[in-house]
Design an enzyme around this catalytic site. Structure first.
Site, PDB file in Angstrom:
ATOM      1  N   GLU A 126       8.932 -46.064  -7.444  1.00 57.03           N
ATOM      2  CA  GLU A 126       8.824 -46.822  -6.199  1.00 57.03           C
ATOM      3  C   GLU A 126       9.315 -48.243  -6.427  1.00 57.03           C
ATOM      4  OE1 GLU A 126       8.350 -48.760  -2.907  1.00 57.03           O
ATOM      5  OE2 GLU A 126       8.220 -46.553  -2.983  1.00 57.03           O
ATOM      6  N   GLN A 127      10.223 -48.692  -5.550  1.00 59.25           N
ATOM      7  CA  GLN A 127      10.827 -50.006  -5.758  1.00 59.25           C
ATOM      8  C   GLN A 127       9.840 -51.156  -5.575  1.00 59.25           C
ATOM      9  OE1 GLN A 127      13.908 -50.969  -2.955  1.00 59.25           O
ATOM     10  NE2 GLN A 127      12.778 -50.158  -1.208  1.00 59.25           N
ATOM     11  N   ARG A 157      -0.395 -46.461   9.310  1.00 56.17           N
ATOM     12  CA  ARG A 157       0.514 -46.093   8.230  1.00 56.17           C
ATOM     13  C   ARG A 157      -0.009 -46.569   6.864  1.00 56.17           C
ATOM     14  NH1 ARG A 157       6.013 -44.642   7.772  1.00 56.17           N
ATOM     15  NH2 ARG A 157       6.194 -44.625  10.036  1.00 56.17           N
ATOM     16  N   TYR A 173      -1.515 -45.890  21.368  1.00 59.02           N
ATOM     17  CA  TYR A 173      -2.493 -44.886  20.949  1.00 59.02           C
ATOM     18  C   TYR A 173      -3.471 -45.481  19.946  1.00 59.02           C
ATOM     19  CZ  TYR A 173       1.021 -44.145  17.207  1.00 59.02           C
ATOM     20  OH  TYR A 173       1.944 -44.297  16.194  1.00 59.02           O
ATOM     21  N   ASP A 230      13.850 -39.615   5.537  1.00 62.23           N
ATOM     22  CA  ASP A 230      14.832 -40.495   6.169  1.00 62.23           C
ATOM     23  C   ASP A 230      16.119 -40.619   5.382  1.00 62.23           C
ATOM     24  OD1 ASP A 230      13.192 -41.022   8.306  1.00 62.23           O
ATOM     25  OD2 ASP A 230      12.539 -42.985   7.609  1.00 62.23           O
TER      26      ASP A 230
END
Length: 398
Positions: free
Chosen positions: A33-34, A107, A216, A294
């Site tokens: 992970e960067q 998130r 939401y 993505d």
């Protein structure tokens, strides 16, 4: 299957789900992970049954239930009058119908659950501050090249490094992204700041002639997430952590209902980003290297399926490596074949929804009612969403 060692470039949602699914199948995994301190930004994610059934199968149901909101349903509201129409039932009906819940989550909370689960099951295998630069491969293995100069060898490499993927650039010529003409605003606000009549456990999609706004609940109803998409061509910066101002956001949505304005005013800092479009790749894999999420099928956020696609990818990839692991190239081809048509259809469906949510017929209240009755009729909603939610990454043919 001989014991494989899989390298994953990218410790976001898709990369961590793939890693957890591989671990459960006895595959050794290292995730690179960067970010030195990997934390997802404060925004909402909708996890439909096609995604949550994977998370439950990974043993994460209790952790996810603790952070999620389970909406009773969704509704459509008209930008000008606030008139509402029921879109679909969710809540317990989603569980009964599709065998898995519909969750709305922050998130950052979601990423933390995945990260902690992986670190608990594979201590020391999440490498932070490790940015992928490229790779080399031959018949015997693949070597991930990091910007630090470190070289890491494995049997397979997964590029889960997002829309600006370095692994994708190395595999294929990088096409230019096209500006969609849409700028998005986002913000998260404590629910107590929101008018009382807007605090229900319902997702709301406000639609108008040149934009739409989604709201939401998150974190068991403690927060309200807002994303507003408006048509304008003077902001083309894709990064989604760029602060805007309340005044600018209100100007973009000046004609909208007071309920929308009330939420915007309650946000401390609204952030904005330009929505760019990229064509879905016709091919994801070369030899021992493939893409996920993505990196291979970036999508507009108008079907709420971006995270779900990455979750599905991770599970199907793990199943393919489990089944065909003695031949990595075959495993990755089967993964691509199993996923390509579905993800391409989802990307196109999200593009289609832009025209549906921003339709000129919505400008007039009478015309809007006829439009909603036609475009959001139960049979059309069923056709638009059921095929998404019923998909089972745990059993689809590989």
């Amino acid at each position: 299957m001989t014991r494989l060692h899989v390298l994953i470039a990218g410790g976001g949602i898709g990369g961590l789900v793939a890693a957890l699914a591989l671990l459960r199948r006895g595959v050794a995994v290292d995730v690179f992970e960067q970010a030195a301190d990997p934390r997802e930004v404060g925004a909402g994610v909708q996890l439909a049954p096609n995604g949550t059934r994977v998370l439950c199968a990974l043993g994460l149901e209790s952790e996810m239930t603790a952070i999620a909101s389970m909406p009773a349903g969704k509704e459509v509201r008209l930008f000008s009058t606030g008139q509402s129409w029921k879109l679909q039932d969710l809540g317990e009906q989603a569980v009964a119908r599709w065998g898995a819940p519909y969750w709305m989550v922050h998130r950052g909370d979601f990423h933390r659950v995945l990260r902690e689960a992986f670190e608990a099951r594979a201590p020391g295998k999440l490498h932070k501050g490790a940015r992928a630069e490229g790779f080399t491969q031959d018949a015997d293995g693949v070597t991930l090249l990091l910007t630090s100069g470190e070289r890491v060898c494995g049997d397979a490499l997964v590029g889960a490094d997002g829309v600006h993927s370095r692994i994708r650039e190395t595999l294929f010529a990088n096409e230019r992204a096209q500006f969609t003409g849409i700028v998005a605003w986002r913000g998260v606000v404590p629910m107590e700041r929101v008018p009382a009549h807007m605090r229900g456990a319902v997702g709301v999609n406000w639609i108008g002639p040149h934009g739409h706004v989604v709201m939401y609940p998150l974190r068991r109803g403690e927060l309200l997430n807002m994303v507003g998409a408006v048509e304008r061509d003077d902001w083309r910066v894709e990064g989604w952590s760029i602060p805007g101002s309340t005044a600018e956001c209100l100007r973009d949505l000046a004609a909208w209902h007071p309920d929308v304005h009330a939420v915007i005013r309650a946000i401390d800092i609204p952030y904005k980003w330009a929505l760019l479009s990229r064509d879905a790749l016709p091919r994801w894999s070369v030899g021992r290297v493939t893409l996920l999420g993505d990196a291979c099928h970036p999508t507009l956020p108008f079907l709420a399926q971006g995270a779900n696609m990455a979750i599905e990818d991770g599970m199907v990839l793990a199943r393919c490596l489990e089944r065909y692991g003695d031949d990595v190239a075959t495993a990755l081809r089967r993964y691509e074949q199993a996923r390509l048509d579905r993800t391409t259809r989802i990307v196109r469906g999200a593009q289609d929804n832009a025209g549906r949510f921003h339709n000129p017929e919505l400008a007039d209240a009478a015309g809007a009612a006829a439009f909603v009755d036609r475009e959001f009729a139960p049979d059309k909603v069923e056709a638009r969403y059921n095929w998404l939610f019923e998909y089972d990454a745990l059993s689809v043919a590989v």
